[in-house]
Design a protein around this motif. Structure first.
Motif, PDB file in Angstrom:
ATOM      1  N   GLY A 193     -12.300  -8.346  14.953  1.00 20.84           N
ATOM      2  CA  GLY A 193     -12.993  -7.078  14.843  1.00 20.84           C
ATOM      3  C   GLY A 193     -12.271  -6.099  13.953  1.00 20.84           C
ATOM      4  N   SER A 194     -12.967  -5.034  13.567  1.00 17.15           N
ATOM      5  CA  SER A 194     -12.389  -3.988  12.730  1.00 17.15           C
ATOM      6  C   SER A 194     -13.040  -2.660  13.081  1.00 17.15           C
ATOM      7  CB  SER A 194     -12.605  -4.308  11.247  1.00 17.15           C
ATOM      8  OG  SER A 194     -12.060  -3.286  10.433  1.00 17.15           O
ATOM      9  N   LEU A 195     -12.260  -1.603  13.070  1.00 14.58           N
ATOM     10  CA  LEU A 195     -12.755  -0.274  13.401  1.00 14.58           C
ATOM     11  C   LEU A 195     -12.360   0.708  12.309  1.00 14.58           C
ATOM     12  CD1 LEU A 195     -11.622  -0.242  17.149  1.00 14.58           C
ATOM     13  CD2 LEU A 195     -13.940  -0.689  16.316  1.00 14.58           C
ATOM     14  N   ASN A 196     -13.073   1.818  12.244  1.00 12.49           N
ATOM     15  CA  ASN A 196     -12.789   2.929  11.332  1.00 12.49           C
ATOM     16  C   ASN A 196     -13.077   2.552   9.874  1.00 12.49           C
ATOM     17  OD1 ASN A 196     -12.091   4.310  13.637  1.00 12.49           O
ATOM     18  ND2 ASN A 196      -9.891   4.038  13.340  1.00 12.49           N
ATOM     19  N   CYS A 197     -12.470   3.275   8.949  1.00 15.25           N
ATOM     20  CA  CYS A 197     -12.887   3.225   7.546  1.00 15.25           C
ATOM     21  C   CYS A 197     -12.047   2.245   6.726  1.00 15.25           C
ATOM     22  CB  CYS A 197     -12.782   4.616   6.935  1.00 15.25           C
ATOM     23  SG  CYS A 197     -13.475   4.730   5.283  1.00 15.25           S
ATOM     24  N   PHE A 198     -12.706   1.257   6.135  1.00 14.47           N
ATOM     25  CA  PHE A 198     -11.996   0.269   5.322  1.00 14.47           C
ATOM     26  C   PHE A 198     -12.239   0.473   3.824  1.00 14.47           C
ATOM     27  CE2 PHE A 198     -11.781  -3.926   3.232  1.00 14.47           C
ATOM     28  CZ  PHE A 198     -10.449  -4.209   3.466  1.00 14.47           C
ATOM     29  N   GLN A 232      -8.406   2.716  -2.981  1.00 12.94           N
ATOM     30  CA  GLN A 232      -8.569   1.532  -2.152  1.00 12.94           C
ATOM     31  C   GLN A 232      -7.249   0.785  -2.027  1.00 12.94           C
ATOM     32  OE1 GLN A 232     -11.539   0.375  -0.507  1.00 12.94           O
ATOM     33  NE2 GLN A 232      -9.892  -0.736   0.534  1.00 12.94           N
ATOM     34  N   GLY A 233      -6.721   0.707  -0.830  1.00 14.09           N
ATOM     35  CA  GLY A 233      -5.546  -0.113  -0.566  1.00 14.09           C
ATOM     36  C   GLY A 233      -5.957  -1.472  -0.052  1.00 14.09           C
ATOM     37  N   VAL A 234      -5.011  -2.384   0.007  1.00 15.22           N
ATOM     38  CA  VAL A 234      -5.315  -3.710   0.538  1.00 15.22           C
ATOM     39  C   VAL A 234      -5.646  -3.616   2.023  1.00 15.22           C
ATOM     40  CG1 VAL A 234      -4.408  -6.037   0.907  1.00 15.22           C
ATOM     41  CG2 VAL A 234      -3.844  -4.802  -1.191  1.00 15.22           C
ATOM     42  N   SER A 235      -5.001  -2.699   2.733  1.00 14.75           N
ATOM     43  CA  SER A 235      -5.217  -2.548   4.170  1.00 14.75           C
ATOM     44  C   SER A 235      -6.371  -1.612   4.492  1.00 14.75           C
ATOM     45  CB  SER A 235      -3.949  -2.013   4.837  1.00 14.75           C
ATOM     46  OG  SER A 235      -3.622  -0.717   4.354  1.00 14.75           O
ATOM     47  N   GLY A 236      -6.984  -1.024   3.478  1.00 10.58           N
ATOM     48  CA  GLY A 236      -8.077  -0.102   3.707  1.00 10.58           C
ATOM     49  C   GLY A 236      -7.975   1.116   2.807  1.00 10.58           C
ATOM     50  N   ARG A 237      -8.842   2.069   3.057  1.00 12.27           N
ATOM     51  CA  ARG A 237      -8.897   3.288   2.255  1.00 12.27           C
ATOM     52  C   ARG A 237      -7.664   4.156   2.509  1.00 12.27           C
ATOM     53  NH1 ARG A 237     -11.179   8.435   3.174  1.00 12.27           N
ATOM     54  NH2 ARG A 237     -12.176   9.388   1.360  1.00 12.27           N
ATOM     55  N   LYS A 274      -6.650  12.528  -1.322  1.00 14.81           N
ATOM     56  CA  LYS A 274      -7.650  12.521  -0.258  1.00 14.81           C
ATOM     57  C   LYS A 274      -9.000  12.852  -0.882  1.00 14.81           C
ATOM     58  CE  LYS A 274      -6.130  17.208   0.929  1.00 14.81           C
ATOM     59  NZ  LYS A 274      -5.565  18.050   2.001  1.00 14.81           N
ATOM     60  N   GLY A 275     -10.047  12.709  -0.087  1.00 17.96           N
ATOM     61  CA  GLY A 275     -11.378  12.986  -0.614  1.00 17.96           C
ATOM     62  C   GLY A 275     -11.697  12.101  -1.804  1.00 17.96           C
ATOM     63  N   ASN A 276     -12.098  12.704  -2.922  1.00 15.12           N
ATOM     64  CA  ASN A 276     -12.437  11.898  -4.100  1.00 15.12           C
ATOM     65  C   ASN A 276     -11.203  11.389  -4.850  1.00 15.12           C
ATOM     66  OD1 ASN A 276     -11.505  14.207  -5.376  1.00 15.12           O
ATOM     67  ND2 ASN A 276     -13.552  14.896  -6.033  1.00 15.12           N
ATOM     68  N   ASP A 304       0.830  -1.217   0.000  1.00 16.91           N
ATOM     69  CA  ASP A 304       0.000   0.000   0.000  1.00 16.91           C
ATOM     70  C   ASP A 304       0.857   1.257   0.000  1.00 16.91           C
ATOM     71  OD1 ASP A 304      -2.351  -1.366  -0.107  1.00 16.91           O
ATOM     72  OD2 ASP A 304      -2.920  -1.053   1.984  1.00 16.91           O
ATOM     73  N   GLY A 305       1.984   1.232   0.732  1.00 18.43           N
ATOM     74  CA  GLY A 305       2.863   2.397   0.747  1.00 18.43           C
ATOM     75  C   GLY A 305       3.453   2.688  -0.616  1.00 18.43           C
TER      76      GLY A 305
END
Length: 575
Positions: free
Chosen positions: A559-564, A525-530, A519-521, A486-487
């Motif tokens: 579990g998972s938290l925040n934006c994926f 999508q990364g493998v680890s999340g947005r 950022k924004g639009n 992702d990096g």
């Protein structure tokens, strides 16, 4: 003559050190006649050398002396660049930059005994321009998951094709005690490189060339900033030679704090896949990362400890001198105290140096203060946590005692034969920034990354298929592989925009300005999340996963938290 010079040098060093110690009382020297008795001369010289060595060992400054000689044993002869960018650190590790004329990873675990000799022959073939022969020779080893060699082979194909290309330096630690982390980093980087090159993802089918920069594991985390700063200086010195556009790295916060003061002023963008210390926020206009600061995972961990684990009496183990451990431990303590209205017990240890006896003393002190202790939060690394886990009280006697930590406790090896001992089975929980089962947990279709990873490092295993996603390093990607992918994807996403606007001759500062627009639009999508980057270089509302080591010693996502998903703005209102 040589002996005399050595004696004079030792004596000169001895008196220099005496002067530096600012001794206030006079030293009374014995009256020794050395003209008639040679053995007095020998005794005097021996005493001077002994005292000099003892004082130097105690008062030596926190610097290292680099020597290239031992690192020449596996160097390809005739290289112009490698003589100036590969050096040896005090612990024997070779640190610096390799463009394919030197290989760092010499660990023969799970590899043929003659593998290093074979790799040297492969690099010699690459140097001679025989790319096909080099790959055929390497394939005879039947080693499929050596990403370092795969990157060198891919780089040589680019050079041989005369295709337009951009160069990214990938920093890692593929030698020493953290070599497994370094291997995972290079695997993630190679998957991204291969995907972009094979699919002609960049404008005009511009290719991606990777330089490997090894900063080593050092003798502990106390060496990380120093070793990273040395490697960073080498990057700056070679930036124009190799036309380096950006740096991907470092994996740990302790390394990153040493690299930023070097790379930032040189206006070279840095994207870290996993450095999470709070102290890195706004540390440089040229620093970004794809994981959130420690405060984010610490708050998530504290909320989980209070609301799900129902923890009431908590001890927090952390290291004030380690950037990651300190920010994680302090943030967890602050959040848990705020929501539970209790005071946590704070125990201080030293990363990489606290032994079993010292750790046992800290555990006993925690139980002395809270006999009904039900949670130990360990803000440290998986390489050290065994000192704590091996000494945990018996689960039958303390059935409610749990151990929790951050992403540093993730073990990228095959469990249950990994680092976690049986004393931790069923009672260990930690937060992380990525996990191989994250997409299945969210009931989403896996992205191409996972099968590409299997095809690259375990080509005999069909993907998708029943045998994939089973073995780390072959067909199951570690957290470090995912985050590195992702990096590098962030850097290449920005590079694509820069090429579209200015061509491949864009400069690093322009690339950095583009990174800040993702950022924004423009998020992706990364493998680890947005992946969406704010003005401080931090990801916006990035996903955090919660993992547990079950009763069989296997790590499970719970579990998972925040934006994926990139489909949701998740609080990011940037245009």
């Amino acid at each position: 003559m040589t002996i005399t010079i050595g004696i004079l040098g030792a004596a000169f060093t001895f008196f220099q050190l005496l002067a530096s110690l600012q001794i206030t009382k006079p030293i009374i020297w014995p009256q020794i006649k050395i003209t008639k008795f040679p053995y007095y001369y020998i005794m005097l010289v021996s005493s001077i050398l002994l005292v000099t060595a003892s004082i130097w060992q105690y008062y030596k400054p926190n610097t290292i002396t680099l020597s290239p000689n031992p690192c020449q044993t596996v160097r390809v002869q005739g290289s112009v660049s490698s003589d100036t960018v590969i050096s040896q650190a005090p612990d024997g590790e070779c640190i610096g930059i390799s463009d394919g004329t030197f290989f760092f990873d010499k660990d023969l675990k799970d590899r043929p005994k003659n593998y290093n000799d074979l790799k040297l022959q492969v690099l010699q073939e690459l140097k001679n321009g025989n790319t096909d022969q080099a790959e055929k020779l390497w394939r005879t080893s039947h080693v499929t998951n050596d990403a370092e060699m795969l990157i060198y082979l891919e780089d040589q194909r680019i050079l041989a094709s005369n295709s337009p290309s951009i160069t990214i330096a990938v920093t890692t630690m593929v030698t020493g005690g953290y070599a497994s982390v370094g291997r995972g980093i290079l695997q993630g980087a190679y998957v991204a490189q291969k995907e972009y090159n094979s699919n002609c993802t960049l404008p005009n089918c511009t290719k991606v060339r990777l330089l490997i920069v090894n900063a080593g594991s050092g003798r502990g985390s106390s060496d990380w900033a120093l070793y990273a700063s040395i490697a960073a200086n080498q990057i700056v010195q070679q930036a124009s030679t190799f036309k380096i556009k950006a740096v991907l790295g470092w994996p740990y916060s302790g390394q990153t704090v040493g690299a930023i003061p070097v790379l930032g002023p040189a206006h070279i963008p840095i994207v870290s896949p996993s450095a999470s210390s709070d102290s890195l926020t706004s540390s440089s206009d040229y620093f970004s990362r794809v994981v959130p600061p420690d405060t984010v995972q610490a708050i998530a961990g504290a909320n989980y400890a209070k609301n799900t684990l129902k923890a009431k009496k908590v001890a927090v183990f952390y290291d004030l001198t380690d950037p990651y451990s300190r920010s994680l431990g302090e943030a967890f303590s602050k959040q848990f105290e705020a929501i539970s209205h209790t005071t946590v017990i704070k125990e201080l240890f030293t990363v990489g140096k606290t032994n079993d006896d010292q750790m046992g003393s800290l555990i006993r002190d925690s139980f002395r203060q809270a006999p009904d202790l039900d949670l130990i939060y360990y803000a440290g690394y998986v390489q050290d946590v065994s000192h704590l886990l091996n000494l945990l009280p018996d689960a039958k006697r303390y059935p409610g005692l749990e151990v929790m930590g951050g992403d540093g406790l993730y073990d990228p090896s095959d469990l249950p034969s990994g680092i976690y001992p049986p004393t931790s089975f069923g009672r260990m929980v930690f937060t992380a920034h990525a996990y191989s089962d994250q997409w299945q947990f969210a009931h989403l279709t896996n992205p191409p990354f996972f099968c590409d990873y299997t095809h690259d490092f375990d080509p005999s295993t069909p993907c998708p298929g029943p045998n994939t996603n089973k073995k780390y390093g072959y067909n199951r990607a570690s957290t470090f592989s995912i985050l590195t992918y992702d990096g590098l994807s962030l850097l290449l996403n920005a590079s694509g925009k820069a090429i579209s606007n200015l061509g491949i001759n864009f400069d690093p500062p322009y690339l950095q300005s583009v990174i800040r627009t993702i950022k924004g639009n423009q998020a992706f999508q990364g493998v680890s999340g947005r992946i969406s980057i704010d003005s401080n270089g931090n990801p916006i509302n990035k996903a955090v996963v919660i993992l547990r080591v079950d009763e069989n010693g296997m790590t499970r996502m719970i579990g998972s938290l925040n934006c994926f998903s990139v489909q949701s703005h998740c609080g990011d209102t940037s245009p």
